[in-house]
Write an enzyme that holds these catalytic residues in place. Structure first.
Site, PDB file in Angstrom:
ATOM      1  N   GLY A   8       0.826  -1.202   0.000  1.00  0.00           N
ATOM      2  CA  GLY A   8       0.000   0.000   0.000  1.00  0.00           C
ATOM      3  C   GLY A   8       0.855   1.243   0.000  1.00  0.00           C
ATOM      4  N   SER A   9       1.854   1.263  -0.888  1.00  0.00           N
ATOM      5  CA  SER A   9       2.949   2.236  -0.797  1.00  0.00           C
ATOM      6  C   SER A   9       2.744   3.526  -1.577  1.00  0.00           C
ATOM      7  CB  SER A   9       4.243   1.579  -1.297  1.00  0.00           C
ATOM      8  OG  SER A   9       4.077   1.135  -2.643  1.00  0.00           O
ATOM      9  N   SER A 135      -5.162  -0.592  13.636  1.00  0.00           N
ATOM     10  CA  SER A 135      -5.991   0.594  13.853  1.00  0.00           C
ATOM     11  C   SER A 135      -6.544   0.529  15.270  1.00  0.00           C
ATOM     12  CB  SER A 135      -7.143   0.640  12.853  1.00  0.00           C
ATOM     13  OG  SER A 135      -8.073   1.653  13.191  1.00  0.00           O
ATOM     14  N   TYR A 148     -14.303  -4.019   9.115  1.00  0.00           N
ATOM     15  CA  TYR A 148     -12.955  -3.455   9.126  1.00  0.00           C
ATOM     16  C   TYR A 148     -12.333  -3.617  10.512  1.00  0.00           C
ATOM     17  CZ  TYR A 148      -9.248   0.091   9.026  1.00  0.00           C
ATOM     18  OH  TYR A 148      -8.048   0.747   9.124  1.00  0.00           O
ATOM     19  N   LYS A 152      -8.867  -5.717  11.666  1.00  0.00           N
ATOM     20  CA  LYS A 152      -7.735  -5.119  12.363  1.00  0.00           C
ATOM     21  C   LYS A 152      -7.484  -5.794  13.712  1.00  0.00           C
ATOM     22  CE  LYS A 152      -6.395  -2.213   9.285  1.00  0.00           C
ATOM     23  NZ  LYS A 152      -5.077  -2.430   8.613  1.00  0.00           N
TER      24      LYS A 152
END
Length: 240
Positions: A8-9, A135, A148, A152
């Protein structure tokens, strides 16, 4: 020069991590679905240190091949930053099953499989660092982000157990759990909504992506050689 993989760069936190790593004399392979203009410019500034692999982690079948290509082209891998993730905002009762499956596949299955194959390179060299980007929602929850949040939270369990597995190979495994970050997206928030978010923090402000990237650098450093199986929260104290 140690080699670090960052998923995810192309933008946001992933891009900030890449930039800080390069400034600290690491070699970086960034993985993303598309190459952003800012990533392209960073490559021009670091042509011998920053490399790019296009990959969509919806495709878990070819992750082994991806890792094999990276190792063949750039050598043994010292660090893995599992940053890539999806975050659909929606009430569970109305969320499509395909979205649920995609969140689980990209946010849990893909980083676990990627870590499986990357850790082999680390075990051979008896050294390595694995950092999962989580997160605070994995602990606190948030309306509309139940799936989500579940993904996490699961990565925290993965971190703690894998740290025990890989410790004997001198490999550390940790999670960084950011809070609400100051990004281009949050810059659009104004008035009471933004102020209510800031009031949750004893420090009275949001964290930045650079704050979180700094924590990544710390966990890669020798100063963190005895930190493993830990969840580091970077949220300006919002959940304290």
């Amino acid at each position: 020069m140690d080699l670090i993989i960052v998923t995810g760069s192309s933008k946001g936190l992933g891009f900030s991590i890449c930039k800080r790593l390069l400034e600290s004399n690491y070699m970086v392979v960034g993985i993303a679905r598309t190459k952003s203009e800012e990533f392209l410019n960073l490559q021009k500034a670091y042509p011998k240190e920053l490399f790019y692999k296009e990959y969509d982690f919806n495709n878990t079948a070819n992750i082994q091949l991806l890792v094999r290509e990276i190792t063949k082209e750039y050598g043994n891998i010292y660090g893995l930053i599992n940053n890539a993730a999806l975050g659909y905002d929606g009430i569970l009762g109305t969320m499509h099953e395909s979205q649920i499956s995609e969140l689980i596949r990209v946010n849990i299955e893909a980083p676990i499989i990627l870590t499986k194959y990357v850790s082999r390179s680390m075990i051979m060299k008896f050294r390595g660092r694995i950092i999962n980007i989580g997160s605070i929602i994995g602990n606190t929850g948030f309306n509309g982000l139940s799936v989500y949040g579940a993904t996490k939270a699961s990565m925290q369990g993965f971190t703690r157990s894998l740290a025990r597995e890989l410790g004997k190979a001198n490999i550390t495994v940790n999670t960084i759990a950011p809070g609400y970050m100051q990004t281009a997206m949050t810059s659009k928030l104004q008035g009471q909504k933004l102020e209510s978010i800031k009031r949750r923090s004893p420090l009275g402000h949001l964290v930045t992506v650079d704050d979180v990237a700094g924590s990544v650098l710390f966990l890669l450093s020798d100063d963190a050689k005895n930190i493993t199986g830990t969840i580091i929260t970077v949220d300006a104290g919002s959940v304290s």
